[in-house]
Write an enzyme that holds these catalytic residues in place. Structure first.
Site, PDB file in Angstrom:
ATOM      1  N   ASP A  52       0.884  -1.153   0.000  1.00 53.49           N
ATOM      2  CA  ASP A  52       0.000   0.000   0.000  1.00 53.49           C
ATOM      3  C   ASP A  52       0.939   1.224   0.000  1.00 53.49           C
ATOM      4  OD1 ASP A  52      -2.294   1.700   0.524  1.00 53.49           O
ATOM      5  OD2 ASP A  52      -1.602   1.774   2.605  1.00 53.49           O
TER       6      ASP A  52
ATOM      7  N   ASP B 226      -0.046   5.056   1.028  1.00 50.95           N
ATOM      8  CA  ASP B 226      -0.268   6.014   2.119  1.00 50.95           C
ATOM      9  C   ASP B 226      -0.121   5.326   3.481  1.00 50.95           C
ATOM     10  OD1 ASP B 226      -0.993   8.115   0.316  1.00 50.95           O
ATOM     11  OD2 ASP B 226      -3.017   7.317   0.172  1.00 50.95           O
TER      12      ASP B 226
HETATM   13  C1  BG6 Z   1      -5.994   5.731   0.386  1.00 51.15           C
HETATM   14  C2  BG6 Z   1      -5.999   6.461   1.711  1.00 51.15           C
HETATM   15  O1  BG6 Z   1      -4.706   5.318   0.095  1.00 51.15           O
HETATM   16  O2  BG6 Z   1      -6.470   6.564  -0.656  1.00 51.15           O
HETATM   17  C3  BG6 Z   1      -7.360   7.049   1.989  1.00 51.15           C
HETATM   18  O3  BG6 Z   1      -5.662   5.560   2.743  1.00 51.15           O
HETATM   19  C4  BG6 Z   1      -7.810   7.915   0.816  1.00 51.15           C
HETATM   20  O4  BG6 Z   1      -7.297   7.801   3.169  1.00 51.15           O
HETATM   21  C5  BG6 Z   1      -7.791   7.081  -0.464  1.00 51.15           C
HETATM   22  O5  BG6 Z   1      -9.117   8.413   1.031  1.00 51.15           O
HETATM   23  C6  BG6 Z   1      -8.214   7.877  -1.690  1.00 51.15           C
HETATM   24  O6  BG6 Z   1      -7.257   8.869  -1.938  1.00 51.15           O
HETATM   25  P1  BG6 Z   1      -7.407  10.035  -3.008  1.00 51.15           P
HETATM   26  O7  BG6 Z   1      -6.018  10.617  -3.089  1.00 51.15           O
HETATM   27  O8  BG6 Z   1      -7.840   9.415  -4.307  1.00 51.15           O
HETATM   28  O9  BG6 Z   1      -8.414  10.987  -2.469  1.00 51.15           O
HETATM   29 MG    MG Z   2      -2.610   3.177   3.637  1.00 54.43          MG
END
Ligand code: BG6
Ligand code: MG
Length: 214
Positions: free
Chosen positions: A8, A10
């Site tokens: 993953d 984030d």
């Molecule tokens: C995930 C995060 O990786 O991506 C979430 O853990 C986030 O918190 C999701 O909402 C979507 O991200 P984005 O950048 O498309 O808004």
């Molecule tokens: Mg994550």
């Protein structure tokens, strides 16, 4: 036998989970919705719109689709502002070395992030070439805890799901990995990630030898 490692992004490779939290917190404050780090655990790993719906649910706020879309865009603009300040040195300590060691061990390396910003984040960090495949939020229909993203990543790596290990910091992500039939390393606290096969505090704490036992 384990053949591929799927990360993953984030909260596993880089601390962007913090930026997501700060941006949601700002929106919650504007709307007068109580929101803390504990609530934020439910938003990790799920899509932008689903995250917004969870946040609005906390405040018992109901809004039409166009208004919700405007709020999600607003949150994303704040998130992107934080992200644009990132540089290669922001990758979590020890993660580049872990990936080098995995490559030496001939494991395939995938990235599976629910974030539609993932391509920009890996570009800013200068790590896009480290992955054999990158799957982001724009390439899937159902986000974690649905297993779709991990199954697609395994398919693109040409590896059976049972031969994959996923690194995840989100409860929804751990569930997705297990539903995909994969081993899962939880990165963070066992309170949230107890369903993982192993929980470690930081990604770089992982001991490679374990892969031979799985
Ligand atoms: C995930 C995060 O990786 O991506 C979430 O853990 C986030 O918190 C999701 O909402 C979507 O991200 P984005 O950048 O498309 O808004
Ligand atoms: Mg994550």
């Amino acid at each position: 036998m384990i053949k591929a490692i799927i990360f993953d992004l984030d909260g596993v490779i880089v601390d962007t989970a913090r930026f997501h939290f700060l941006a949601w917190k700002k929106l919650a404050q504007e709307m007068g919705i109580p929101f803390n780090e504990h609530d934020n655990e439910r938003l990790k790993g799920v899509s932008r719109m689903q995250s917004l719906d969870i946040l609005l649910g906390l405040g018992k706020v109901k809004l039409a689709k166009d208004r919700r879309e405007a709020l999600a865009t607003r949150k994303n603009e704040w998130f992107v502002d934080y992200v644009e300040s990132m540089k290669p040195g922001d990758v979590y300590r020890g993660v580049p070395e872990l990936i080098v060691a995995l490559k030496k061990g001939k494991y395939k390396i995938g990235l599976a992030s629910s974030s539609k910003n993932a391509p920009r984040v890996v570009q800013l960090l200068g790590i896009e070439k480290k992955f054999d495949t990158i799957v982001d939020g724009s390439m899937i229909i159902d986000t974690k805890p649905d297993p779709e993203i991990f199954l697609l990543t395994a398919q693109r790596l040409n590896v059976d799901p049972s031969a994959c290990v996923v690194f995840e910091d989100a409860e929804a992500g751990v569930e997705a990995a297990k539903r995909a039939g994969m081993k899962c390393v939880g990165v963070g606290s066992a309170v949230q990630l107890g369903k993982a096969d192993l929980v470690i505090a930081k990604t770089a704490d992982f001991q490679l030898e374990l892969l031979n036992k799985w």
